[in-house]
Design a protein around this motif. Structure first.
Motif, short mmCIF file in Angstrom:
data_model
loop_
_atom_site.label_atom_id
_atom_site.label_comp_id
_atom_site.label_asym_id
_atom_site.label_seq_id
_atom_site.Cartn_x
_atom_site.Cartn_y
_atom_site.Cartn_z
N ALA A 147 0.88 -1.15 0.02
CA ALA A 147 -0.02 0.01 -0.01
C ALA A 147 0.86 1.22 0.08
N GLU A 148 1.97 1.27 0.75
CA GLU A 148 2.84 2.31 0.73
C GLU A 148 3.48 2.58 -0.62
N ALA A 149 3.95 1.56 -1.15
CA ALA A 149 4.41 1.49 -2.36
C ALA A 149 3.70 2.06 -3.47
N ALA A 150 2.35 1.75 -3.40
CA ALA A 150 1.49 2.46 -4.56
C ALA A 150 1.16 3.77 -4.24
N GLU A 151 1.03 4.20 -2.81
CA GLU A 151 0.97 5.59 -2.52
C GLU A 151 2.25 6.36 -3.17
N LEU A 152 3.15 5.75 -2.64
CA LEU A 152 4.52 6.40 -3.29
C LEU A 152 4.65 6.62 -4.95
N LYS A 153 4.15 5.49 -5.55
CA LYS A 153 4.17 5.69 -7.06
C LYS A 153 3.19 6.70 -7.36
N ALA A 154 2.03 6.95 -6.80
CA ALA A 154 1.02 7.93 -7.13
C ALA A 154 1.64 9.37 -6.90
N ILE A 155 2.18 9.55 -5.93
CA ILE A 155 3.07 10.61 -5.67
C ILE A 155 4.15 11.12 -6.57
N LEU A 156 4.79 9.94 -6.88
CA LEU A 156 5.89 10.24 -7.79
C LEU A 156 5.21 10.62 -9.44
N SER A 157 4.20 10.11 -9.65
CA SER A 157 3.65 10.36 -11.04
C SER A 157 3.04 11.81 -10.78
N ASP A 158 2.39 12.00 -9.70
CA ASP A 158 2.04 13.55 -9.44
C ASP A 158 3.22 14.49 -9.63
N LEU A 159 4.47 14.19 -9.27
CA LEU A 159 5.57 15.13 -9.22
C LEU A 159 6.30 15.15 -10.45
N ARG A 160 6.16 14.19 -11.19
CA ARG A 160 6.93 13.83 -12.72
C ARG A 160 6.84 15.09 -13.51
N PRO A 161 5.66 15.71 -13.59
CA PRO A 161 5.63 17.00 -14.59
C PRO A 161 6.54 18.07 -14.23
N PHE A 162 6.75 18.03 -12.85
CA PHE A 162 7.42 19.14 -12.16
C PHE A 162 8.85 18.75 -12.25
N VAL A 163 9.33 17.69 -12.42
CA VAL A 163 10.58 17.05 -12.17
C VAL A 163 11.21 17.16 -13.54
N GLN A 164 10.58 16.82 -14.43
CA GLN A 164 10.81 16.67 -15.93
C GLN A 164 11.46 18.23 -16.35
N PRO A 165 10.88 18.97 -16.17
CA PRO A 165 11.28 20.23 -16.97
C PRO A 165 12.82 20.62 -16.36
N ALA A 166 12.95 20.47 -15.03
CA ALA A 166 14.02 20.61 -14.33
C ALA A 166 15.38 19.94 -14.74
N GLN A 167 14.87 18.36 -15.12
CA GLN A 167 15.95 17.64 -15.45
C GLN A 167 16.44 18.10 -17.28
N LYS A 168 15.50 18.59 -17.75
CA LYS A 168 15.80 18.92 -19.17
C LYS A 168 16.63 19.85 -19.18
N GLU A 169 16.43 20.97 -18.14
CA GLU A 169 17.31 22.13 -17.99
C GLU A 169 18.72 21.74 -17.80
N GLU A 170 18.88 20.78 -16.95
CA GLU A 170 20.14 20.27 -16.29
C GLU A 170 20.89 19.64 -17.61
N ALA A 171 20.16 18.98 -18.36
CA ALA A 171 20.78 18.24 -19.51
C ALA A 171 21.40 19.30 -20.78
#
Length: 171
Positions: A147-171
């Protein structure tokens, strides 16, 4: 759409001007020995009106293109939102399944603990009850981790749109 109505109004006004010009030309030339309408004036007026009509058609085509582009953007937004809703529904269903599984394991653990307490109250230690209780507790821990793993997966999928632009800028 109000601009299209405006264009229609302008075209109607131009047609009325043509009508007035025709009437005026007929009245002007009614007394002339040649009779009829002054063709040079009418040809010039028709040229101006045709130019105005072409300009209106160009403007109308541009407006239609803008409307098409807006519709396409709206469709893409709607599609993205529908995908997000589908993903959230899947996450909710997975989370609900984990909660139901956890409830079942918890009920089993309570029943085993009740039997273990009853056996201990009689001073009869039953190794099978202890084993069943340990298995139920271990399963409860595993279900809780899932259950905790599923919750973490949901949180990560919500954070992914915010993290991807930052990763593109670093690259």
């Amino acid at each position: 759409m109000s601009e299209i109505s405006e264009f229609e109004t302008r075209i109607k006004a131009a047609l009325e001007r043509i009508g007035h010009a025709v009437v005026a030309a007929e009245e002007k030339n009614a007394d002339s020995p040649q009779g009829g309408i002054a063709l040079e004036e009418m040809t010039a007026e028709m040229g101006h009106l045709n130019e105005a009509l072409e300009a209106e058609r160009d403007t109308n085509a541009k407006l239609e293109e803008r409307v098409r582009a807006i519709h396409e953007r709206q469709e893409s937004h709607v599609t993205a939102l529908e995908a997000d809703v589908a993903q959230l529904r899947e996450q909710l269903a997975a989370h609900d399944a984990q909660v139901q599984k956890l409830r079942g394991v918890t009920a089993q653990l309570r029943a085993n603990n009740a039997e273990l307490r009853a056996a201990n109250a009689k001073s009869v230690g039953d190794p099978l009850l202890v084993d069943a209780a340990m298995k139920a507790e271990l399963e409860a821990i595993n279900v809780e981790r899932e259950a905790e793993a599923a919750e973490l997966k949901a949180i990560l999928s919500d954070l992914r749109p915010f993290v991807q632009p930052a990763q593109k800028e670093e690259a």
